[in-house]
Design an enzyme around this catalytic site. Structure first.
Site, PDB file in Angstrom:
ATOM      1  N   ARG A 141     -23.920   6.691  12.891  1.00  0.00           N
ATOM      2  CA  ARG A 141     -24.659   6.198  14.039  1.00  0.00           C
ATOM      3  C   ARG A 141     -24.565   7.163  15.219  1.00  0.00           C
ATOM      4  NH1 ARG A 141     -25.560   2.360  18.084  1.00  0.00           N
ATOM      5  NH2 ARG A 141     -23.579   2.757  19.066  1.00  0.00           N
ATOM      6  N   CYS A 160      31.293 -14.909  11.279  1.00  0.00           N
ATOM      7  CA  CYS A 160      30.241 -14.453  12.180  1.00  0.00           C
ATOM      8  C   CYS A 160      29.547 -15.671  12.782  1.00  0.00           C
ATOM      9  CB  CYS A 160      29.232 -13.597  11.411  1.00  0.00           C
ATOM     10  SG  CYS A 160      27.826 -13.085  12.407  1.00  0.00           S
ATOM     11  N   LYS A 191     -18.748 -12.232  18.709  1.00  0.00           N
ATOM     12  CA  LYS A 191     -17.455 -11.815  18.144  1.00  0.00           C
ATOM     13  C   LYS A 191     -16.443 -12.944  18.097  1.00  0.00           C
ATOM     14  CE  LYS A 191     -17.621  -6.918  18.954  1.00  0.00           C
ATOM     15  NZ  LYS A 191     -16.798  -5.731  19.134  1.00  0.00           N
ATOM     16  N   LYS A 198     -20.689  -9.769  10.813  1.00  0.00           N
ATOM     17  CA  LYS A 198     -20.606  -8.465  11.462  1.00  0.00           C
ATOM     18  C   LYS A 198     -19.418  -7.732  10.851  1.00  0.00           C
ATOM     19  CE  LYS A 198     -20.721  -6.343  16.013  1.00  0.00           C
ATOM     20  NZ  LYS A 198     -19.843  -5.229  15.601  1.00  0.00           N
TER      21      LYS A 198
END
Length: 715
Positions: free
Chosen positions: A155, A476, A358, A134
């Site tokens: 579409r 640091c 999906k 898809k």
DNA sequence: CAGCCTCGAGTTCT
DNA sequence: CTCGAGGCTG
């Protein structure tokens, strides 16, 4: 074909000759374009193609009367349109029902429904399906009359769509005229009078990237109204919606055909679904016919059987997904037998015989809660977007790096923005882009702080560099912590049990100031910490003790010299053999080491020019950190795998990656991190990704886990 | 000098 | 894994 080059346009006889050459040229160009764009297998050199194309243009300019609107030179024909025209679809463009259940159940549910609808008994044979990808693009209806492309429609709502013919004509993969390329594969011997081909217009990932790079260049050059695109789908949609086809033509689109709309075989016939069924007995026949007419049909479409076939397809494509050159958002299952499709029919606007399945979305929307600045081992300041938690691609994401000032500026992420988040390639989340329409008010753009957020030292960006760095060095605390962790990590001296939490505490309480402090810690200073009793404290001390025996390469790497990573540390260790000769080496001597250039050489020299670094090395040795004298490098040339370079990818079941790497290196081989023409072979485990693809492209030997034994048994 | 090949460094979550 | 940049090669 240059026989024709001396044509006189005014001579009618020459005009006939030109007509013959014109049609020859069009056929030749169309065929080459098909081989190049659809089959991805060019059969002539680009220069030859260009020559034919120019010749065609030349002839067409000489004989404007003979100009065919469907000539390959006319893809970007005509002027820009004023507005989009809406068209009613002759046959509605349906949407597919979406199976949301993840994993196998979605496929099983569909098969169960089909069997029930067809009243199949338990012992009836498996149902035949076509399974397809898809694609994440735009559905399109492309209409051919008498074999010529006449209209392309989006579409839309399924009933009405927009006419975008002028843009679709620019897609090289879509034929302007139909031609039977493979009569054997065609279900019907002639080209229909009317044929509507349906499929997906999309943008390939590489084309998308190139487009965005070009857009960025334009923006950098001050072009107004230009922007980059958030993802391939949006870029494709934007291209299709252009009024001016010349702009669409600059945004390379691709196409996959997967179905048909209206099909008429004679001038006066009516659209008859029953007739279609008698011609295309199966969906597979239909796909083959589309292919035979020159349309790109995705190669991953597969005939599968029963629920198990669908499940396996879903799984396999899920793995393939990240290596595909385009985005997909799932797979589609279709009943293969068109007669049975007819029988099942539709519910409202959805066919009962097909379903989309999906994958979990790889992109999601979320909001930016804040932008934090982290300090790395080298002092690099990295802006990180703090996100409101969002579930993407199977995990909850709360952080995403913005890399550096430029990148943050380019994406223009601001606090409160709605952003698209993606888990790209493998796992690492990234902010794809900002949805500007959803920005509320005008939050201030991100600006890198002028001082380190941890130690408040000045933060500087050197000319030509992308990064800001904290100038605090080991003063640091952030950098100091990272330095200890780096030294202790597995690839360095490997102190197990010394993790982030513990280092945090030890640095904050002042127990650890310099690297040698690790070897001077007593039980008491550990037990003094929270959540640390005698048992675990003893374990930590034991790990520290066993880390004392190491190798020169690991030790060097652990020091954290800029530009000296794992590989360079090995090279240096091999070349100099001892830390003392390395510490005394001049720039010139360093440059003699392979793969060491001016930048690395000066970085090493500068490191040891600082007396406190030399002091740290000496103290560490005094604390008992030792390594064996290294092998004379001459010996390594005689090892069985000397001179060979391997790359490891995927998951191996019998070895850890590091373990295998060490094994190969002991045999004299080199293990590199990326595949190139120089790679001897790729060792590929389970679910190998892009490296496998690359190796296949380059035709490099691929060794799977079973074949690994014979390689290692060379010993 | 350009383009290729590597390496280094940073990054997320379970 | 990816990006950027260092180093080598043609």
């Amino acid at each position: 074909m240059d026989l024709f080059s001396s044509i006189n346009p005014n001579d009618p006889a020459d005009q006939d000759t030109a007509q013959i050459e014109l049609s020859y040229l069009k056929d030749a160009i169309n065929l080459h374009a098909y081989n190049y764009y659809v089959l991805d297998a060019p059969t002539v050199p680009d220069a030859e193609y260009d020559r034919l194309f120019k010749r065609l243009e030349h002839l067409e300019s000489l004989y404007p009367d003979l100009l065919d609107p469907n000539s390959p030179t006319q893809r970007v024909g005509g002027a820009a349109i004023d507005t989009f025209v809406s068209h009613r679809h002759a046959v509605p463009m349906l949407s597919l029902k979406t199976e949301t259940d993840s994993e196998s159940t979605g496929a099983q549910n569909f098969d169960a429904r089909i069997r029930k609808e067809l009243s199949l008994e338990m012992d009836a044979p498996l149902v035949e399906y076509m399974a397809e990808l898809k694609f994440d693009g735009l559905a399109m209806n492309i209409r051919y009359e008498a074999g010529k492309l006449v209209q392309a429609t989006t579409r839309g709502d399924g009933e009405y769509g927009e006419d975008v013919t002028h843009n679709i004509r620019t897609i090289s993969q879509i034929p302007l005229e139909l031609k039977i390329l493979d009569p054997g594969a065609l279900a019907h011997p002639t080209i229909p009078k009317v044929l509507e081909v349906r499929g997906e217009v999309y943008m390939r990932l590489d084309d998308f990237q190139k487009l965005n790079e070009r857009q960025r260049d334009r923006i950098a050059k001050g072009a107004r109204g230009e922007r980059t695109f958030v993802n391939p789908r949006n870029a494709a949609a934007g291209a299709v919606r252009q009024l001016d086809p010349r702009i669409a033509a600059e945004r390379p689109l691709s196409f996959f055909a997967y179905g048909v709309g209206e099909v008429l075989w004679n001038e006066d016939s009516q659209y008859e679904p029953k007739e279609l069924v008698s011609i295309f007995k199966t969906h597979k026949d239909l796909l083959n016919s589309l292919k035979a007419l020159g349309f790109p049909v995705n190669v991953n479409a597969e005939l599968v059987h029963g629920a198990q076939g669908l499940v396996s397809y879903h799984q396999r494509m899920g793995e393939l997904r990240r290596t595909l050159p385009f985005d997909i958002d799932g797979v589609v299952y279709k009943l293969n037998d068109t007669n049975l499709q007819q029988k099942l029919g539709f519910i409202t606007r959805e066919p009962k015989w097909a379903v989309a399945h999906k994958y979990p979305a790889q992109e999601e929307l979320t909001t930016v809660i804040g932008i934090e600045v982290q300090v790395g081992r080298t002092g690099k300041l990295t802006p990180v977007a703090k996100l409101s938690p969002v579930f993407v691609g199977g995990v909850t994401v709360t952080n995403a790096t913005l890399h550096n000032q430029d990148e943050a500026q380019r994406k223009d992420v601001r606090v409160g923005d709605t952003v698209i988040v993606r888990r790209a390639g493998d796992v690492i989340p990234e902010v794809v882009g900002v949805i500007l329409d959803k920005r509320v008010g005008s939050p201030t753009p991100f600006q890198m702080p002028s001082h380190c957020p941890v130690c408040n030292s000045l933060a500087l960006r050197e000319a030509g560099e992308a990064d800001y760095r904290c100038t605090g060095g080991l003063f640091c605390p952030a950098q100091r912590k990272q330095a200890f962790l780096h030294f202790a990590q597995r690839k360095a001296v490997n102190i197990e049990d010394l993790g982030e939490k513990l280092v945090d505490q030890l640095v904050d309480t002042g127990v650890l100031k310099t690297l040698p402090d690790m070897y001077r810690m007593g039980l008491s200073s550990l037990i003094a910490l929270e959540r640390m009793a005698e048992k675990s404290a003893t374990n930590v001390l034991k790990s520290i003790e066993s880390s004392k025996s190491t190798t020169l390469a690991r030790f060097l790497f652990g020091l954290g010299i800029r530009h000296v990573g794992e590989t360079t540390a090995k090279d240096l260790s091999k070349h100099f053999g001892s830390i003392d000769s390395l510490m005394q080496a001049s720039i010139e001597e360093l440059l003699a080491v392979k793969d060491v250039g001016p930048v690395v050489a000066s970085s090493v020299r500068t490191f040891f020019d600082q007396s406190h670094n030399v002091e740290v090395v000496n103290q560490l040795r005094a604390c008992g950190v030792t390594w064996p004298e290294s092998l004379p490098s001459a010996l390594s040339a005689t090892l069985p795998l000397a001179g060979k370079t391997y790359v490891i990818t995927g998951t191996l079941s019998r070895f850890g990656r590091e373990e295998l790497k060490e094994k190969l290196e002991t045999l004299g081989a080199k293990v590199a991190s990326s595949v190139s023409a120089k790679t001897t072979a790729l060792i590929a485990g389970e679910s190998a990704g892009s490296k496998l693809t690359k190796a296949q492209e380059l035709g490099i030997q691929i060794i799977d886990e079973t074949a690994l034994d014979s390689l290692l048994n060379f010993e």
